[in-house]
Design a protein around this motif. Structure first.
Motif, PDB file in Angstrom:
ATOM      1  N   GLU A  11      42.911  36.599  43.038  1.00  0.00           N
ATOM      2  CA  GLU A  11      42.038  37.280  44.088  1.00  0.00           C
ATOM      3  C   GLU A  11      42.934  37.448  45.274  1.00  0.00           C
ATOM      4  N   ALA A  12      43.829  36.581  45.579  1.00  0.00           N
ATOM      5  CA  ALA A  12      44.668  36.686  46.804  1.00  0.00           C
ATOM      6  C   ALA A  12      45.589  37.832  46.507  1.00  0.00           C
ATOM      7  N   LYS A  13      46.094  38.005  45.135  1.00  0.00           N
ATOM      8  CA  LYS A  13      47.117  39.166  45.130  1.00  0.00           C
ATOM      9  C   LYS A  13      46.573  40.590  45.360  1.00  0.00           C
ATOM     10  N   ALA A  14      45.445  40.679  45.435  1.00  0.00           N
ATOM     11  CA  ALA A  14      44.636  41.899  45.407  1.00  0.00           C
ATOM     12  C   ALA A  14      45.144  42.331  47.007  1.00  0.00           C
ATOM     13  N   ALA A  53      50.534  34.379  37.519  1.00  0.00           N
ATOM     14  CA  ALA A  53      49.683  33.447  38.194  1.00  0.00           C
ATOM     15  C   ALA A  53      48.837  32.775  37.185  1.00  0.00           C
ATOM     16  N   SER A  54      48.028  31.768  37.307  1.00  0.00           N
ATOM     17  CA  SER A  54      47.141  31.185  36.323  1.00  0.00           C
ATOM     18  C   SER A  54      45.823  30.988  37.204  1.00  0.00           C
ATOM     19  N   SER A  55      45.509  31.118  38.334  1.00  0.00           N
ATOM     20  CA  SER A  55      44.352  30.472  38.797  1.00  0.00           C
ATOM     21  C   SER A  55      43.306  31.952  39.465  1.00  0.00           C
ATOM     22  N   VAL A  56      42.244  31.809  39.319  1.00  0.00           N
ATOM     23  CA  VAL A  56      41.145  32.664  40.012  1.00  0.00           C
ATOM     24  C   VAL A  56      41.781  33.221  41.483  1.00  0.00           C
ATOM     25  N   GLU A  57      41.800  32.109  42.252  1.00  0.00           N
ATOM     26  CA  GLU A  57      42.276  31.973  43.623  1.00  0.00           C
ATOM     27  C   GLU A  57      43.524  32.896  43.725  1.00  0.00           C
ATOM     28  N   LYS A 105      32.433  38.833  37.103  1.00  0.00           N
ATOM     29  CA  LYS A 105      33.766  38.101  37.474  1.00  0.00           C
ATOM     30  C   LYS A 105      34.334  37.460  36.532  1.00  0.00           C
ATOM     31  N   ASN A 106      33.903  36.738  35.648  1.00  0.00           N
ATOM     32  CA  ASN A 106      34.517  36.001  34.443  1.00  0.00           C
ATOM     33  C   ASN A 106      35.231  36.948  33.531  1.00  0.00           C
ATOM     34  N   VAL A 107      34.747  38.047  33.329  1.00  0.00           N
ATOM     35  CA  VAL A 107      35.293  39.119  32.556  1.00  0.00           C
ATOM     36  C   VAL A 107      36.635  39.542  33.121  1.00  0.00           C
ATOM     37  N   PHE A 108      36.802  39.642  34.139  1.00  0.00           N
ATOM     38  CA  PHE A 108      37.792  40.128  35.111  1.00  0.00           C
ATOM     39  C   PHE A 108      39.059  39.025  34.864  1.00  0.00           C
ATOM     40  N   THR A 109      38.439  37.890  35.224  1.00  0.00           N
ATOM     41  CA  THR A 109      39.471  36.663  35.218  1.00  0.00           C
ATOM     42  C   THR A 109      40.050  36.592  33.878  1.00  0.00           C
ATOM     43  N   LYS A 110      39.240  36.631  32.607  1.00  0.00           N
ATOM     44  CA  LYS A 110      39.886  36.737  31.244  1.00  0.00           C
ATOM     45  C   LYS A 110      40.802  37.703  31.107  1.00  0.00           C
ATOM     46  N   ARG A 111      40.342  38.985  31.450  1.00  0.00           N
ATOM     47  CA  ARG A 111      41.182  40.136  31.330  1.00  0.00           C
ATOM     48  C   ARG A 111      42.798  40.088  32.155  1.00  0.00           C
ATOM     49  N   GLY A 138      30.638  46.301  47.747  1.00  0.00           N
ATOM     50  CA  GLY A 138      30.553  47.645  47.268  1.00  0.00           C
ATOM     51  C   GLY A 138      29.069  48.132  47.411  1.00  0.00           C
ATOM     52  N   VAL A 139      28.850  49.544  47.572  1.00  0.00           N
ATOM     53  CA  VAL A 139      27.466  49.931  47.795  1.00  0.00           C
ATOM     54  C   VAL A 139      26.973  49.961  46.440  1.00  0.00           C
ATOM     55  N   CYS A 140      27.792  50.132  45.522  1.00  0.00           N
ATOM     56  CA  CYS A 140      27.214  50.046  44.087  1.00  0.00           C
ATOM     57  C   CYS A 140      26.825  48.711  43.846  1.00  0.00           C
ATOM     58  N   GLY A 141      27.024  47.640  44.604  1.00  0.00           N
ATOM     59  CA  GLY A 141      26.798  46.457  44.205  1.00  0.00           C
ATOM     60  C   GLY A 141      27.849  45.416  43.836  1.00  0.00           C
ATOM     61  N   LYS A 142      28.977  45.879  43.587  1.00  0.00           N
ATOM     62  CA  LYS A 142      30.185  45.074  43.463  1.00  0.00           C
ATOM     63  C   LYS A 142      30.599  44.256  44.376  1.00  0.00           C
ATOM     64  N   PRO A 143      30.554  42.951  44.145  1.00  0.00           N
ATOM     65  CA  PRO A 143      30.967  41.950  44.970  1.00  0.00           C
ATOM     66  C   PRO A 143      32.336  41.890  45.348  1.00  0.00           C
ATOM     67  N   SER A 144      32.887  41.293  46.701  1.00  0.00           N
ATOM     68  CA  SER A 144      34.265  41.432  46.876  1.00  0.00           C
ATOM     69  C   SER A 144      35.176  40.778  45.951  1.00  0.00           C
ATOM     70  N   ASP A 145      34.708  39.734  45.530  1.00  0.00           N
ATOM     71  CA  ASP A 145      35.694  39.158  44.432  1.00  0.00           C
ATOM     72  C   ASP A 145      36.103  39.762  43.306  1.00  0.00           C
ATOM     73  N   VAL A 146      34.886  40.458  42.754  1.00  0.00           N
ATOM     74  CA  VAL A 146      35.124  41.233  41.549  1.00  0.00           C
ATOM     75  C   VAL A 146      36.026  42.697  41.892  1.00  0.00           C
ATOM     76  N   ALA A 147      35.750  43.041  43.096  1.00  0.00           N
ATOM     77  CA  ALA A 147      36.620  44.225  43.448  1.00  0.00           C
ATOM     78  C   ALA A 147      38.007  43.968  43.447  1.00  0.00           C
TER      79      ALA A 147
END
Length: 553
Positions: A126-129, A119-123, A79-85, A21-30
């Motif tokens: 992210e893939a679901k997106a 699902a249960s993993s971060v991978e 990233k950890n916040v969104f994983t937990k959410r 993101g131009v805002c600074g958001k990395p792709s994994d967070v997006a």
């Protein structure tokens, strides 16, 4: 592409961010944000079924608007916040499924995927997106309208959370947010989605009215106020964002500690509320709009508290990284996060206060004062003077220049526009767009400031109330007959809900810039142009000629 996001005005190349993101958001967070939104739609799907049976756990509404708010531009980069959410969201959605079964609520034989995916993993998250992100809707016009609704709902969520934090709740707003989220997964026609878009604007008016009442009942009606933009010699905390409850908690806990508090960017309007004026250590406003923080935070010297969005991730060379604190929906990897308040208690800001005591006083970057506090109650107190000025021709036209600021060079347009406005015109503003012109020596008209600042972006509601009051005073049939022009700057999703609210109120011929949203397809733009007269901006001189011709038409 590793991501796709076009929810803000800075969408790369005017189409969308695909690498980061131009805002600074990395792709994994997006990608995690896209997946969280998907699961929130599933929660909403089940909760709609429960609402029909008059069952609606409050924690569900809060979880949904908290989750939506965290995905707003520049709010949370952790990233950890969104994983937990996402993990909590799946647990909550499955809990609601079980609740439906326990209540014998009839569910379809074939449940939609938003109601069943697990699902249960971060991978996996992210893939679901890739399957459920923005581009999963292939029809460009349907995609455009769905995203316009979702971004409006994100804006709703932000304002709903601020009001909730002050004890103001409205179930109809929460129900609509969830209904709208579900609707974006259904096979609705363009006409149905257009209708839902305008309904989103109706709830935009409702939520801004709710927040306005929450703020004024808690802290009093804003008053015309001069705010110091210089500094004092005490150690200090800089508070940014929009949440007035956090402001209150911080002021109470810093009282008598020798630590000053300065507002930053959208927190400036805190100075206008009577309840905050009793705090002598509320020292002033430091700096400008959010996008200049990379330089201004260096010179502040003390810790910075983000209460909501408008975070710019620090550069690797930044010396203030260890001075950043976040709370609420905001988040930044490596920053200290202040936990949510427990019921009937304040948030614990002691870590940031102790940190501040060890820091040098802020370095002065400017001096003087700026004036604001012209929300609807204060303007109504000046109504006779304003009406007389209009009737005598001393004021020819009002220009609503509310909205967001941003870092694009093209936004110099708004400074130039304000400087070139005729002397018999007045700017009505709210939001951080005002930093483009609120320090200009524009003077006044018979004691009426030529920049009337209503407050934060949500205080655009005040500008709408003022316009409706003027319509009544001048006995007009249509709000568009008023001598008011709309030249609005936008950046993120709260600006989207403000725009939709204005459209719901019937306001036409709004000019929107510095660019039209990338998420509007050509056909959707045509709908907005044909039905509401939406236009972009061009050059200051050309636009001024158009606006002033309308004034004399």
């Amino acid at each position: 592409m590793s991501m796709f996001c076009f929810q803000c005005q800075e969408a790369a190349q005017g189409t969308g961010c695909t690498i980061a993101g131009v805002c600074g958001k990395p792709s994994d967070v997006a990608n995690l944000q896209d997946t969280l939104l998907y699961v929130l739609k599933g929660i909403s799907w089940y909760n709609e079924k429960l609402r029909e049976q008059n069952v609606n756990p409050e924690k569900v509404d809060k979880f949904v608007f908290d989750g939506l708010f965290s995905t707003i531009t520049n709010a949370n980069f952790d990233k950890n916040v969104f994983t937990k959410r996402i993990i909590k969201a799946l647990q909550l959605r499955n809990e609601l499924h079980s609740r439906c079964l326990a209540l014998n609520i009839k569910l379809p034989a074939q449940l939609p995927s938003i109601a069943t995916w697990n699902a249960s993993s971060v991978e996996e998250f992210e893939a679901k997106a890739e399957e459920v992100g923005i581009l999963s809707t292939k029809n460009e016009d349907i995609r455009s309208l769905r995203e316009l609704i979702i971004y409006g709902v994100k804006g709703l969520a932000a304002y709903a959370e601020h009001a909730y934090n002050l004890g103001s709740k409205k179930d109809s707003i929460y129900a609509f947010m969830q209904r709208a989220l579900v609707a974006t997964t259904e096979n609705l026609s363009v006409d149905e989605l257009v209708a839902l878009t305008l309904e989103t604007g109706k709830f935009g008016v409702d939520v801004m009215a709710l927040l306005d009442a929450a703020n004024t009942s808690s802290y009093g009606n804003p008053e015309a106020t001069k705010v110091n933009i210089g500094v004092r010699n005490n150690p200090a905390i800089l508070i940014s964002g929009h949440d007035m409850k956090d402001m209150e908690d911080l002021l109470k806990q810093t009282e008598g500690t020798g630590v000053d508090v300065y507002t930053h960017s959208e927190m400036l309007p805190a100075h206008y509320y009577p309840a905050f004026k009793k705090y002598e250590h509320l020292a002033g406003n430091y700096g400008n709009a959010w996008w200049k923080q990379n330089t201004e935070f260096e010179s502040f010297n003390g810790p910075i508290l983000f209460t909501t969005n408008c975070i710019v991730p620090p550069k690797s060379s930044a010396t203030y990284t260890d001075r950043i604190y976040t709370t609420g929906a905001s988040g930044l990897s490596g920053a200290i996060h202040i936990a949510d308040r427990e019921e009937s208690k304040m948030k614990d800001f002691s870590p940031i206060i102790e940190h501040a005591k060890k820091c040098a006083a802020p370095q002065e970057i400017e001096t003087g004062e700026i004036v604001g506090g012209f929300a609807h109650a204060q303007v109504f107190a000046l109504a006779d003077k304003i009406v007389d000025a209009v009737k005598t021709g001393a004021i020819k036209k009002f220009f609503v220049m509310a909205g967001c600021d941003g870092r694009m060079k093209s936004r110099d347009y708004y400074t130039d526009f304000a400087e070139q406005l005729p002397q018999d015109t007045v700017i009505l503003t709210a939001g951080c767009a005002k930093y483009r012109y609120n320090k200009l020596p524009l003077g006044d008209i018979g004691g009426i400031p030529r920049v009337i600042d209503a407050g934060q972006c949500n205080d655009s509601y005040s500008l709408a109330v003022i316009a409706l009051k003027l319509k009544e005073v001048f006995e007009l049939n249509d709000i568009n007959e008023l001598p008011i022009a709309y030249n609005i700057a936008w950046y993120e999703q709260k600006a989207v809900i403000v725009l939709l609210a204005l459209l719901h109120l019937g306001v036409k011929n709004i000019h929107l810039g510095p660019t039209l949203p990338a998420f509007l397809s050509p056909n959707v733009v045509n709908v907005l142009v044909e039905n509401f007269g939406i236009a972009g901006i061009t050059e200051v001189e050309k636009d001024l000629e158009i606006f002033m011709q309308e004034a004399t038409a």
